[in-house]
Design an enzyme around this catalytic site. Structure first.
Site, PDB file in Angstrom:
ATOM      1  N   THR A 185       0.856  -1.189   0.000  1.00 21.25           N
ATOM      2  CA  THR A 185       0.000   0.000   0.000  1.00 21.25           C
ATOM      3  C   THR A 185       0.883   1.227   0.000  1.00 21.25           C
ATOM      4  O   THR A 185       1.946   1.245   0.625  1.00 21.25           O
ATOM      5  CB  THR A 185      -0.882   0.064   1.259  1.00 21.25           C
ATOM      6  OG1 THR A 185      -0.017   0.109   2.389  1.00 21.25           O
ATOM      7  CG2 THR A 185      -1.788  -1.145   1.356  1.00 21.25           C
ATOM      8  N   GLU A 329      -5.854  -3.914   0.629  1.00 19.64           N
ATOM      9  CA  GLU A 329      -6.002  -4.922   1.684  1.00 19.64           C
ATOM     10  C   GLU A 329      -7.208  -5.832   1.453  1.00 19.64           C
ATOM     11  O   GLU A 329      -7.459  -6.743   2.226  1.00 19.64           O
ATOM     12  CB  GLU A 329      -6.148  -4.234   3.054  1.00 19.64           C
ATOM     13  CG  GLU A 329      -4.881  -3.551   3.558  1.00 19.64           C
ATOM     14  CD  GLU A 329      -4.733  -2.119   3.070  1.00 19.64           C
ATOM     15  OE1 GLU A 329      -5.419  -1.742   2.096  1.00 19.64           O
ATOM     16  OE2 GLU A 329      -3.921  -1.378   3.665  1.00 19.64           O
ATOM     17  N   LYS A 437     -13.413  18.192  11.194  1.00 20.12           N
ATOM     18  CA  LYS A 437     -14.104  18.203  12.484  1.00 20.12           C
ATOM     19  C   LYS A 437     -14.309  19.652  12.875  1.00 20.12           C
ATOM     20  O   LYS A 437     -13.375  20.343  13.231  1.00 20.12           O
ATOM     21  CB  LYS A 437     -13.275  17.440  13.518  1.00 20.12           C
ATOM     22  CG  LYS A 437     -13.097  15.969  13.138  1.00 20.12           C
ATOM     23  CD  LYS A 437     -12.160  15.210  14.065  1.00 20.12           C
ATOM     24  CE  LYS A 437     -11.978  13.784  13.582  1.00 20.12           C
ATOM     25  NZ  LYS A 437     -10.925  13.625  12.536  1.00 20.12           N
ATOM     26  N   TRP A 442     -18.962  16.487  12.110  1.00 17.93           N
ATOM     27  CA  TRP A 442     -18.093  16.025  11.037  1.00 17.93           C
ATOM     28  C   TRP A 442     -18.629  16.526   9.701  1.00 17.93           C
ATOM     29  O   TRP A 442     -19.813  16.359   9.389  1.00 17.93           O
ATOM     30  CB  TRP A 442     -18.060  14.490  10.995  1.00 17.93           C
ATOM     31  CG  TRP A 442     -17.201  13.872  12.059  1.00 17.93           C
ATOM     32  CD1 TRP A 442     -16.549  14.507  13.075  1.00 17.93           C
ATOM     33  CD2 TRP A 442     -16.905  12.477  12.203  1.00 17.93           C
ATOM     34  NE1 TRP A 442     -15.863  13.601  13.848  1.00 17.93           N
ATOM     35  CE2 TRP A 442     -16.067  12.345  13.338  1.00 17.93           C
ATOM     36  CE3 TRP A 442     -17.251  11.324  11.498  1.00 17.93           C
ATOM     37  CZ2 TRP A 442     -15.576  11.114  13.776  1.00 17.93           C
ATOM     38  CZ3 TRP A 442     -16.774  10.108  11.939  1.00 17.93           C
ATOM     39  CH2 TRP A 442     -15.939   9.998  13.060  1.00 17.93           C
TER      40      TRP A 442
END
Lengths: 539, 539
Positions: A185, A329, A437, A442
């Site tokens: 990754t 993944e 934030k 959010w």
């Protein structure tokens, strides 16, 4: 009580054998790094895969050894997929966009014994060669006639390596949990992390990828994978195409709008797959030239959120761009957004809210939404939290990990923030680290970006949170304007006010010539945060 | 080197969970044994499956215990598939056509703890009850109001059993190689032999069954399985439909032409599956009544060779009858004859030679053709020999076997004689035991039957070999004439001479009122051989 069925392993070798006995005549077309178009059949590929397998064994490659490759999507890298995996060795696909330091790191970390690469990447490999601690030899993916200055001491060519080898190979059986491939990754912090794919994981995913609710590729169709073979096995498409008898068209190094357009039309491609930036590039080429796509039917987009403008732009060409979601993944498929019939028959406008979601989980991909304080949240379409996943093609541990890969109860935290509705539709709200934030709430950077890119003067857009004395963070919108546009910030702000909640309206807009892209084509927000470090929002 | 993916088992439970989170509203329709149509959704089924799982655990059913069921295709037997398998127990589906002696044998051999059955089969169960050595209790698949005289001492009902149980269940994880279901083959000689399916085998086959080259069922479509749930899990369709989000229509006990026609039309069925005798029955109903099929698109036929007349008859209704080949020992799918595009686009006449083959092997089903003296024969479309198979959903051993199940090198001999061509098309020449050995050559009984049934006066036909003083064996054709026909033997012989090699022309033709059918609808040639034992061919 045990079942009493045969104990036969799920090896990728069987996909290859299945294609050879069923789809001998199916074409595989490559725009070669050397320039010309290369064209052969599955039967031809079968002989060359066997030759390469014999060559690797002659080189001394043993079960479990790692073979590295840095290459474009070509028939040669395709051959490596099946030859390296078929002899029980492990193909480590290296992303050339990692940069020299990370490339050397991953090759050493994976302990690659041999390194194969396209001539394009000879400068990169030559630069890092002194730092490579395990590589015994190198081969350029070309023939002697085209080696040019990519050669050097101890550097061979792929074609010379396989030239005189037998065209058959006695493929061994082994444990389906053995490794077949590795991919690192391109994390934005820390060292890249290695994911080691088992035969079992890729085979099960290959079956799942061909479900009518996923890619649904079938014999007689043609796929052009723009998504690179050096990144999560081109989203598994080489395996899917071989299982289904699908013609593959490999674009080699030409990923620009014109290069792709030529192949999509010339080879009558039905289906393509790539990240949004690739789709955007192709769309801009079509808009600039006025050309039409006459054959392409469907495109899969993944890697980052798919802007509405891309769906609408391609719909005008009769092409359905379909969103998927996954990760390195996850081998990588988690969702493919195939709409159920009652939504698919709606107008584009009416179905758009669903098209903008990531789609529904594939079978055997378990998903849960976890609040920051660790509670499992309901699948009600509004509760958002950390998205965690579990399943047979999801990473269990990174290779030689520096910390725990999974949660204590065995789930993988994706790093995404998401909701799931009662019908199973996943919506990625944001990357956990990109959420803004603000005042205890959010705000999704993706929502703002998707709204901004709908403006005709906006070529691309990214949002980062910057420090705010009162609200903790507030959004800064960074925009690449279309060629020739001088659209002003307040025009864009007015545009956004029609589309976003007040809390999400950026406090400032900055213009840049281009956005920094990472190794897989995603916008590098870490770079943007560095560039705009200490940015002062207007009062 | 091991792959580093999660160790997650391939359990059928996950198929059920996937349907519940994705296809909650998909319908499941049943013509009940009690008469009326029952209709509910996947979400409703989910609650009842959980209730049954709780009931079974309360009964004391443990991981690995066997639960027997003798039932028609209904929502209740469907619920048993997922509840019994989901708790880790084993559903033993008993074929009621086995007859009392064999039914008692298989229930005792499998050591079933509990027995569930439709009221239809109460006389059978009551008759064998004294001979059952392991069954602790019995439940009729109905409610108290409809139990009638199917009840008795120690006999409960399904609905009463599950009535007050919780609608959720905490489904356990366990080894994917654990058994989920059992089915006994209805062998024509010796005792029936038990095949024990693992979760793994059925899950992998479920994925494979949904490939575009196989059933290709997709969300929004409707399947009516005529093939019984008591025989090889209705060809795995309950699992396939739940993975794909396909509406299921269970015909209960009404398998006659009229009963099927009503459901096919009324429920807008896209796809059905059954043995040739069922297709023939439906076709004869259509021909007799002049009714048309307006919705059905495709039918899968397996179990025995598909006569050309059935393909042609349904083609007139716009229905493609597609041949598949498999066995109880193969879970059951080995091939599905989906034609590749270049053959599918041919006229019916031109594509017929390919439609009459069994099709191409599914991925992970290895096939080989072995000569009587043990040599592996080429896949050239002409070399015929014993068909042997290998793969992850093929039997490894019968349950408590009386002899070796596999060859010394681990293949399963199917008992079929076949050829495979260079494109992978399998053609079953005959059952090894039905081949007519005449003058040192093999003649296929199937070829003669298929030719005979093309004659408009022939309703059904079977061929057996009878002793011949000079040629060892010669074919005897046994014909069921259509209602009202008095076609003469020499007319049929002339008809066959236009279609068959001289060596295959039957030496005699006999007429019968009906053919003896076995437990799975196949013609019982053993019965015919008994009936015509000592038959004297004309000189």
């Amino acid at each position: 009580m045990q079942g009493l069925m045969m104990d036969r392993p799920l090896l990728t070798t069987e996909i290859f054998k299945h294609a050879l006995r069923t789809y001998r005549g199916t074409e595989i077309v490559t725009r070669m790094v050397e320039g010309p178009i290369h064209r052969y059949t599955v039967a031809d590929a079968g002989e060359r895969v066997a030759k390469l397998a014999n060559a690797l064994v002659d080189l001394g490659v043993k079960h479990g050894d790692r073979v590295g490759v840095i290459g474009w999507n070509t028939h040669r890298q395709f051959e490596m997929y099946f030859a390296v995996g078929g002899i029980g060795a492990v193909l480590h696909t290296v992303n050339p966009r990692l940069g020299p330091q990370n490339a050397a790191y991953v090759i050493n970390h994976a302990e690659d014994d041999w390194l194969f690469y396209d001539a394009t990447f000879a400068p990169l490999v030559n630069a890092i060669a002194p730092a490579l601690t395990t590589v015994k030899g190198r081969f350029v993916l070309t023939d002697e006639a085209h080696l040019g200055d990519a050669g050097g001491d101890g550097v061979g060519t792929y074609e010379e390596l396989i030239a005189d080898k037998p065209t058959t190979f006695n493929w061994p059986d082994f444990d389906e949990n053995d490794a077949v491939a590795m991919c690192y990754t391109s994390g934005t912090t820390g060292n890249p992390k290695g994911v080691v794919y088992s035969h079992r994981a890729l085979v099960i995913q290959t079956f799942a990828s061909l479900l009518p609710s996923a890619l649904a590729l079938k014999e007689g169709e043609t796929l052009l994978p723009v998504v690179p073979m050096f990144h999560v096995n081109a989203w598994n498409t080489p395996y899917s195409c071989m299982m289904a008898g699908v013609k593959q068209v490999f674009p080699g190094p030409r990923l620009d709008g014109e290069g792709l357009y030529e192949l999509l039309e010339g080879e009558k491609v039905d289906f393509s797959a790539g990240v949004p930036t690739v789709w955007l590039g192709l769309l801009q080429y079509l808009q600039k030239t006025g050309k039409k796509l006459t054959h392409l039917r469907k495109g899969l987009s993944g890697g980052s959120a798919l802007p509405e403008a891309i769906i609408r732009g391609f719909a005008e060409h009769g092409v359905e761009i379909q969103q998927g979601w996954g990760m390195t993944e996850m081998s990588p498929l988690g969702t493919v957004n195939t709409l159920p019939p009652h939504l698919a028959e709606l107008s584009l406008d009416d179905s758009m809210p669903y098209r903008l979601k990531a789609g529904r989980a594939m079978p055997y991909v378990d998903m849960r939404i976890v609040s920051p304080d660790g509670h499992i949240l309901p699948h009600d379409g509004t509760s958002d939290g950390h998205l965690q996943v579990r399943g047979p093609w999801i990473v269990g541990s990174y290779y030689k990990p520096e910390s725990e890969t999974l949660t204590a109860d065995g789930w993988f935290d994706t790093g995404d923030v998401a909701t799931i509705d009662a019908d199973g539709f996943l919506e990625i709200t944001d990357r956990a680290k990109d959420v803004i934030k603000t005042g205890g709430e959010w705000v999704s950077s993706i929502d703002i970006e998707n709204a901004a890119i709908l403006h005709p003067d906006v070529a691309n857009a990214a949002v980062i949170g910057v420090h705010h004395p009162k609200w903790q963070e507030r959004p800064l919108l960074i925009v690449v304007r279309c060629d020739g546009s001088d659209v002003a910030p307040d025009v864009l702000t007015d545009f956004l006010k029609q589309r976003l909640d007040k809390i999400a309206i950026p406090d400032a807009i900055e213009f840049v010539d281009e956005l920094p892209l990472g190794a897989t084509g995603k916008v590098l927000k870490t770079e943007l945060r560095k560039k705009f470090a200490g940015y002062e929002l207007p009062a």
